[in-house]
Design a protein around this motif. Structure first.
Motif, PDB file in Angstrom:
ATOM      1  N   UNK A  47      41.132 -16.664  -5.457  1.00  0.00           N
ATOM      2  CA  UNK A  47      40.004 -15.871  -4.975  1.00  0.00           C
ATOM      3  C   UNK A  47      38.960 -15.799  -6.077  1.00  0.00           C
ATOM      4  N   UNK A  48      37.735 -16.126  -5.737  1.00  0.00           N
ATOM      5  CA  UNK A  48      36.655 -16.038  -6.711  1.00  0.00           C
ATOM      6  C   UNK A  48      36.074 -14.633  -6.685  1.00  0.00           C
ATOM      7  N   UNK A  49      35.428 -14.253  -7.762  1.00  0.00           N
ATOM      8  CA  UNK A  49      34.807 -12.939  -7.844  1.00  0.00           C
ATOM      9  C   UNK A  49      33.550 -12.901  -6.981  1.00  0.00           C
ATOM     10  N   UNK A  50      33.099 -11.709  -6.685  1.00  0.00           N
ATOM     11  CA  UNK A  50      31.843 -11.551  -5.953  1.00  0.00           C
ATOM     12  C   UNK A  50      30.708 -12.205  -6.733  1.00  0.00           C
ATOM     13  N   UNK A  51      30.710 -12.024  -8.043  1.00  0.00           N
ATOM     14  CA  UNK A  51      29.682 -12.614  -8.900  1.00  0.00           C
ATOM     15  C   UNK A  51      29.679 -14.141  -8.781  1.00  0.00           C
ATOM     16  N   UNK A  52      30.848 -14.764  -8.851  1.00  0.00           N
ATOM     17  CA  UNK A  52      30.935 -16.220  -8.761  1.00  0.00           C
ATOM     18  C   UNK A  52      30.578 -16.733  -7.364  1.00  0.00           C
ATOM     19  N   UNK A  53      31.021 -16.027  -6.326  1.00  0.00           N
ATOM     20  CA  UNK A  53      30.689 -16.434  -4.958  1.00  0.00           C
ATOM     21  C   UNK A  53      29.190 -16.338  -4.708  1.00  0.00           C
ATOM     22  N   UNK A  54      28.577 -15.273  -5.207  1.00  0.00           N
ATOM     23  CA  UNK A  54      27.135 -15.090  -5.024  1.00  0.00           C
ATOM     24  C   UNK A  54      26.360 -16.181  -5.744  1.00  0.00           C
ATOM     25  N   UNK A  55      26.780 -16.512  -6.951  1.00  0.00           N
ATOM     26  CA  UNK A  55      26.093 -17.568  -7.691  1.00  0.00           C
ATOM     27  C   UNK A  55      26.341 -18.939  -7.053  1.00  0.00           C
ATOM     28  N   UNK A  56      27.595 -19.221  -6.707  1.00  0.00           N
ATOM     29  CA  UNK A  56      27.941 -20.524  -6.157  1.00  0.00           C
ATOM     30  C   UNK A  56      27.377 -20.788  -4.772  1.00  0.00           C
ATOM     31  N   UNK A  58      24.923 -18.693  -3.061  1.00  0.00           N
ATOM     32  CA  UNK A  58      23.538 -18.264  -2.836  1.00  0.00           C
ATOM     33  C   UNK A  58      22.598 -18.623  -3.986  1.00  0.00           C
ATOM     34  N   UNK A  59      23.180 -19.007  -5.136  1.00  0.00           N
ATOM     35  CA  UNK A  59      22.359 -19.318  -6.298  1.00  0.00           C
ATOM     36  C   UNK A  59      21.766 -18.085  -6.961  1.00  0.00           C
ATOM     37  N   UNK A  60      22.373 -16.923  -6.733  1.00  0.00           N
ATOM     38  CA  UNK A  60      21.872 -15.666  -7.297  1.00  0.00           C
ATOM     39  C   UNK A  60      22.824 -15.217  -8.402  1.00  0.00           C
ATOM     40  N   UNK A  61      22.269 -14.939  -9.579  1.00  0.00           N
ATOM     41  CA  UNK A  61      23.052 -14.481 -10.713  1.00  0.00           C
ATOM     42  C   UNK A  61      23.093 -12.950 -10.717  1.00  0.00           C
ATOM     43  N   UNK A  62      24.279 -12.386 -10.631  1.00  0.00           N
ATOM     44  CA  UNK A  62      24.431 -10.927 -10.614  1.00  0.00           C
ATOM     45  C   UNK A  62      24.489 -10.320 -12.005  1.00  0.00           C
ATOM     46  N   UNK A  63      24.196 -11.075 -13.032  1.00  0.00           N
ATOM     47  CA  UNK A  63      24.175 -10.514 -14.376  1.00  0.00           C
ATOM     48  C   UNK A  63      25.303 -11.031 -15.229  1.00  0.00           C
ATOM     49  N   UNK A  64      25.606 -10.281 -16.266  1.00  0.00           N
ATOM     50  CA  UNK A  64      26.561 -10.729 -17.280  1.00  0.00           C
ATOM     51  C   UNK A  64      28.023 -10.519 -16.915  1.00  0.00           C
ATOM     52  N   UNK A  76      24.844  -7.838  -1.741  1.00  0.00           N
ATOM     53  CA  UNK A  76      25.245  -9.234  -1.878  1.00  0.00           C
ATOM     54  C   UNK A  76      26.385  -9.576  -0.914  1.00  0.00           C
ATOM     55  N   UNK A  77      27.274  -8.625  -0.670  1.00  0.00           N
ATOM     56  CA  UNK A  77      28.357  -8.872   0.290  1.00  0.00           C
ATOM     57  C   UNK A  77      27.795  -9.125   1.684  1.00  0.00           C
ATOM     58  N   UNK A  78      26.851  -8.305   2.098  1.00  0.00           N
ATOM     59  CA  UNK A  78      26.238  -8.495   3.421  1.00  0.00           C
ATOM     60  C   UNK A  78      25.451  -9.803   3.463  1.00  0.00           C
ATOM     61  N   UNK A  79      24.747 -10.108   2.376  1.00  0.00           N
ATOM     62  CA  UNK A  79      23.987 -11.367   2.344  1.00  0.00           C
ATOM     63  C   UNK A  79      24.919 -12.578   2.402  1.00  0.00           C
ATOM     64  N   UNK A  80      26.032 -12.529   1.672  1.00  0.00           N
ATOM     65  CA  UNK A  80      27.020 -13.611   1.740  1.00  0.00           C
ATOM     66  C   UNK A  80      27.560 -13.759   3.153  1.00  0.00           C
ATOM     67  N   UNK A  81      27.892 -12.646   3.771  1.00  0.00           N
ATOM     68  CA  UNK A  81      28.427 -12.694   5.129  1.00  0.00           C
ATOM     69  C   UNK A  81      27.402 -13.268   6.106  1.00  0.00           C
TER      70      UNK A  81
END
Length: 90
Positions: A47-56, A58-64, A76-81
């Motif tokens: 399972x990838x993290x929310x941060x990694x899924x969002x970047x991979x 959607x191309x959006x970086x959630x920070x450090x 970001x969860x709703x946008x991913x869905x």
């Protein structure tokens, strides 16, 4: 009809919030389960993290990765869905 969509939400609903399917909500969509993948090398699912899924996806970086905003995580969860998971079964 209430459908909960979030990332790794199972424990939050059951243990922390004490929500029960059929009583408090109809369906639970856990994006961590939806976006997991089989890792052949280790012969198990990863399972990838929310941060990694969002970047991979959607191309959006959630920070450090050290700080997390519950509001931004929910957005970001709703946008991913909406972008990547709506046609999949949870």
């Amino acid at each position: 009809t209430i459908i909960l969509v979030a990332y790794s939400i199972g424990n939050d609903c059951k243990k922390w919030l004490d929500l029960r399917q059929g009583t408090h909500y109809k369906q639970l969509i856990d994006l961590a389960e939806l976006f997991k993948f089989y890792e052949e090398r280790w012969h198990n699912y990863h399972k990838v993290s929310l941060r990694d899924a969002t970047f991979g996806l959607l191309g959006i970086n959630l920070g450090d990765g050290h700080h997390s905003s519950p509001v931004e995580d929910a957005r970001m969860s709703i946008r991913l869905y909406n972008t990547c998971g709506r046609d999949e079964k949870a």
